[in-house]
Design an enzyme around this catalytic site. Structure first.
Site, short mmCIF file in Angstrom:
data_model
loop_
_atom_site.label_atom_id
_atom_site.label_comp_id
_atom_site.label_asym_id
_atom_site.label_seq_id
_atom_site.Cartn_x
_atom_site.Cartn_y
_atom_site.Cartn_z
N ASN A 1 -5.82 8.12 2.73
CA ASN A 1 -4.86 7.55 3.39
C ASN A 1 -4.97 7.15 4.91
O ASN A 1 -4.19 7.05 5.73
CB ASN A 1 -3.55 8.66 3.56
CG ASN A 1 -2.80 8.58 2.27
OD1 ASN A 1 -2.65 7.21 1.65
ND2 ASN A 1 -2.08 9.32 1.88
N HIS B 1 -4.81 -6.96 -2.57
CA HIS B 1 -5.72 -6.96 -1.55
C HIS B 1 -5.59 -8.42 -1.16
O HIS B 1 -6.46 -8.86 -0.27
CB HIS B 1 -7.17 -6.58 -1.79
CG HIS B 1 -7.38 -5.09 -1.99
ND1 HIS B 1 -8.53 -4.43 -2.50
CD2 HIS B 1 -6.61 -4.27 -1.73
CE1 HIS B 1 -8.47 -2.95 -2.27
NE2 HIS B 1 -7.11 -2.81 -2.09
N ARG C 1 0.52 -1.23 -0.12
CA ARG C 1 0.04 -0.03 -0.05
C ARG C 1 0.73 1.37 0.04
O ARG C 1 0.60 2.22 -0.71
CB ARG C 1 -0.89 0.18 1.24
CG ARG C 1 -2.05 1.01 1.06
CD ARG C 1 -2.66 1.26 2.34
NE ARG C 1 -3.94 2.27 2.54
CZ ARG C 1 -4.29 2.58 3.48
NH1 ARG C 1 -4.24 2.48 4.57
NH2 ARG C 1 -5.27 3.52 3.28
N HIS D 1 0.34 4.11 -2.51
CA HIS D 1 -0.11 5.45 -2.28
C HIS D 1 1.10 6.53 -2.34
O HIS D 1 0.70 7.63 -2.43
CB HIS D 1 -0.76 5.26 -0.87
CG HIS D 1 -1.76 4.61 -0.75
ND1 HIS D 1 -2.78 5.45 0.06
CD2 HIS D 1 -2.55 3.53 -1.23
CE1 HIS D 1 -3.83 4.59 -0.05
NE2 HIS D 1 -3.66 3.68 -0.96
#
Length: 333
Positions: free
Chosen positions: A102, A200, A70, A74
């Site tokens: 976030n 995921h 992640r 991000h």
């Protein structure tokens, strides 16, 4: 004779794997200024240091692999792979870390620990941006996915803004067409969007991004307003783990959250996607076809995921004299 045959088979298999890896490495394309041997002279132990710490964290909590994946996504999706997601806010600026998208970002303390080890070994050499790329790669492979070669040489940004994050990163409530558009703006195809959604398969999530899936799906702020595509039993499970209004509880986002595998796609097909962005993948013919193919045991998901992560790592990199090498990832020098 049997043992000799087994040894020969093992040797042949090993040779084939090495040849395949060499061919894959030869086809990798990196952004200008990046190279696999960037730290060979200035900090040859850099990759080993990062991997040792990632292994330590995953040994303590296998779901932590998702946190490092992640962080790369991000970071790279906002201004490019420049370490900006790691910067603290100041009295005059709200940093990316404070963005709505976030919420619950994990791994920041761990990144600081890795960076301190790198600074001890090679002061002022390895960027926070490269650290994130290495950590995501290592977390994936340690969790059972493929490893891949990475181009290094990124430098760190001095700019971080929460509005940039909220304006670039996909929210967990996006439908299929909006997700496709979001990824297209970074030159990623619909298929690559579904591939990267496979991240995921590892990790945990706070309930913050799950609540709209099970309580407020059509916007009526109703406790019974559930995504009708959800498996009823799974919806009940989500409601139990994420009571109405509770944003901070956390749950695994996959049935095998500590293992990188294709269970995520099987779950989505069975109505067990944790986020709206998961369930929406099978609401179109295109998305359903891709998800179904990755749910098969002999799918190309692992390799396509590795390729997409390399491609993502090329986004908006700072090299040469651009940016800086931060001494601490949370602060500009």
């Amino acid at each position: 004779m049997a043992s000799t045959g087994a040894s020969s088979s093992l040797l042949l298999f090993t040779s084939s794997v090495l040849l395949f890896a060499a061919l894959c490495a030869a086809s990798v394309q990196y952004a200008p200024g990046l190279s696999e041997n960037f730290y060979d002279e200035s900090c040859p132990q850099a990759a080993a240091i990062v991997r040792s710490y990632v292994l330590k964290y995953l040994t303590n909590d296998s779901s932590f692999a998702g946190a490092f994946n992640r962080l790369q996504f991000h970071d790279c999706w906002v201004q490019g792979c420049d370490g900006s997601v790691l910067l603290n806010s100041t009295s005059t600026n709200s940093a990316e870390r404070e963005a709505h998208v976030n919420f619950g970002l994990r791994g920041l303390k761990e990144v600081d620990e890795i960076k301190a080890a790198l600074e001890y070994a090679c002061p002022g050499v390895v960027s926070c941006a490269d650290l994130l790329i290495l950590a995501a790669r290592d977390a994936t492979s340690i969790a059972g996915g493929l490893s891949w070669s990475v181009g290094l040489g990124r430098r760190d940004s001095r700019v971080s803004n929460d509005l940039l994050a909220d304006g670039n990163l996909p929210f967990p409530v996006f439908p299929f067409d909006i997700l496709v558009d979001n990824f297209a703006r970074k030159n990623f195809s619909a298929r690559e969007m579904v591939v990267l959604s496979g991240a995921h398969t590892i990790g945990r999530s706070h309930c913050n991004g799950i609540l709209p899936h099970i309580y407020n799906f059509t916007g009526g702020n109703n406790e019974t307003d559930i995504d009708p595509t959800l498996n009823p039993g799974f919806a009940a499970y989500l409601k139990k783990r994420c009571p109405f209004g509770n944003r901070t509880n956390s749950i695994p986002i996959d049935s095998t959250s500590g293992k990188f595998d294709n269970a995520y796609y099987k779950n989505v097909l069975g109505g067990k996607g944790v986020f709206i962005t998961d369930s929406t993948l099978i609401t179109t013919t295109l998305g359903n076809s891709i998800v179904s193919s990755f749910a098969e045991g002999d799918s190309t998901f692992f390799q396509e995921f590795a390729d997409a992560m390399v491609k993502m790592g090329n986004l908006g990199v700072l090299t040469g004299s651009q940016g800086e090498i931060r001494q601490k990832c949370q602060f500009v020098n």
